[in-house]
Write a protein that holds these residues in place. Structure first.
Motif, mmCIF file in Angstrom:
data_model
loop_
_atom_site.group_PDB
_atom_site.id
_atom_site.type_symbol
_atom_site.label_atom_id
_atom_site.label_comp_id
_atom_site.label_asym_id
_atom_site.label_seq_id
_atom_site.Cartn_x
_atom_site.Cartn_y
_atom_site.Cartn_z
ATOM 1 N N TRP A 1 0.078 2.392 5.070
ATOM 2 C CA TRP A 1 -0.982 3.205 4.466
ATOM 3 C C TRP A 1 -1.157 4.512 5.206
ATOM 4 C CZ3 TRP A 1 -5.718 4.630 6.736
ATOM 5 C CH2 TRP A 1 -6.653 5.216 5.861
ATOM 6 N N ILE B 1 -4.458 -0.377 -4.171
ATOM 7 C CA ILE B 1 -5.131 -0.651 -2.907
ATOM 8 C C ILE B 1 -5.794 -2.033 -2.945
ATOM 9 C CG2 ILE B 1 -7.365 0.370 -3.506
ATOM 10 C CD1 ILE B 1 -5.599 0.952 -0.167
ATOM 11 N N TRP C 1 0.803 -1.224 0.000
ATOM 12 C CA TRP C 1 0.000 0.000 0.000
ATOM 13 C C TRP C 1 0.839 1.277 0.000
ATOM 14 C CZ3 TRP C 1 -4.193 -1.723 4.029
ATOM 15 C CH2 TRP C 1 -5.224 -2.396 3.343
ATOM 16 N N GLY D 1 -3.372 -4.828 -2.170
ATOM 17 C CA GLY D 1 -3.179 -5.001 -0.742
ATOM 18 C C GLY D 1 -4.303 -5.786 -0.101
#
Length: 353
Positions: free
Chosen positions: A89, A62, A50, A65
């Motif tokens: 993140w 995203i 991320w 992930g």
């Protein structure tokens, strides 16, 4: 999932299949760090999925992930992979640099003054196994992301129902290694929502794994001259379990896709997350019950893998807000739409997926 998600998922699954075995998980619960597993994760860059390349990551999407998280949930991975993804993140939201070291996110009553972090946080996952702790601090209307070294913090070691570290941390004027401000409008609600979604995605993977184990066992276990999976009553129970798994995966995937469409977590993404988190407890309670009913005592033995995923499911369902908390929030949101907007809003969310 997209083709890219599937590639990431398959890569992660191969690593977890080889190195997140029942023996490794049991040893980790007894306090032995799974060094080979974490090394493989670090070398593959899964823990930096991320994080943009400019911030020290691999620049994946995203959804990549979330694919990793689903595979990790299914394998009951006993390392802070989800926590490191979460921390990366959060650091990236503030434009800060991210290392490949194990990290976790602390949520609690925290304050920042003169570059020193104070306060405490309970139930911090894998704190003792990390090198850095990341947190969001809101003081006098100012929102900041901070990173501190774990070794500078005071830890009280505790565990959750799954036997995973869930430590209490005291920050006694700890020197901050990095601090930055996230984008406008970013606050603690975003952190809670992202944490809730992470647990939903992990749980979707764990439920899928539990269902697979249950189907396999029902076809192997013979009673009264035939496999127990051939009995109609058991077939009905397993079918209901499969429905719970499908519903949870659909809700988690929809929320993940909503987050992927927005720069961070916008209002529509929040609604999808609230829906998934509200659905989580029912799926976990009903699904895990069927899995253990089918397995009987076998599913609770340390030689079997079922309890590794179900105990994590029972732990994750209440983290970042229970279903009651999220159901109330979601209900208040729906009521605010009014009768005339209810159906258009529901169908609009559905179409947007």
């Amino acid at each position: 999932m997209t083709d890219s998600d599937n590639i990431i998922f398959d890569t992660a699954s191969r690593i977890f299949d080889d190195l997140s075995t029942a023996e490794v998980i049991n040893d980790a619960e007894a306090g032995e760090w799974p060094a080979a597993l974490w090394q493989a994760i670090s070398e593959s860059g899964l823990n930096l999925t991320w994080v943009p390349e400019d911030n020290g990551g691999i620049g994946a999407t995203i959804l990549d992930g979330f694919a990793v998280l689903k595979a990790a949930g299914g394998a009951a991975v006993p390392v802070p992979l989800a926590e490191s993804l979460f921390a990366g993140w959060l650091l990236a939201q503030a434009g800060l640099q991210v290392s490949g070291e194990a990290a976790t996110v602390a949520v609690g009553e925290l304050s920042l003054a003169d570059g020193k972090l104070s306060g405490s946080a309970k139930g911090v996952p894998y704190a003792r196994n990390t090198k850095q702790i990341v947190a969001l601090v809101e003081t006098a209307g100012k929102v900041q992301v901070v990173q501190v070294a774990t070794e500078q913090c005071e830890l009280s070691e505790q565990t959750n129902l799954a036997g995973e570290p869930a430590d209490t941390i005291n920050f006694n004027a700890v020197t901050v290694a990095q601090v930055g401000e996230p984008g406008e409008g970013f606050n603690g609600d975003n952190v809670e929502a992202m944490g809730a979604l992470i647990r939903c995605v992990q749980a979707a993977g764990a439920l899928s794994a539990a269902l697979e184990l249950t189907i396999e066992y029902s076809m192997e276990r013979v009673q009264f001259g035939r496999a127990i999976g051939k009995f109609q009553a058991l077939q009905h129970s397993i079918s209901a379990f499969a429905g719970e798994v499908a519903a949870m995966n659909a809700a988690a995937d929809a929320a993940a896709e909503a987050v992927a469409r927005a720069p961070s977590i916008d209002h529509e993404a929040w609604i999808e997350i609230a829906t998934a988190k509200t659905r989580l407890e029912e799926a976990v309670n009903n699904g895990a019950a069927v899995a253990h009913q089918v397995h009987g005592a076998m599913g609770f033995t340390y030689e079997h893998s079922l309890h590794h995923v179900t105990r994590r499911l029972w732990s994750w369902r209440d983290e970042f807000g229970s279903d009651v908390v999220w159901a109330r929030r979601l209900g208040e949101e729906v009521l605010s739409w009014g009768a005339d907007e209810l159906w258009p809003r529901i169908t609009a969310v559905t179409d947007a997926r």
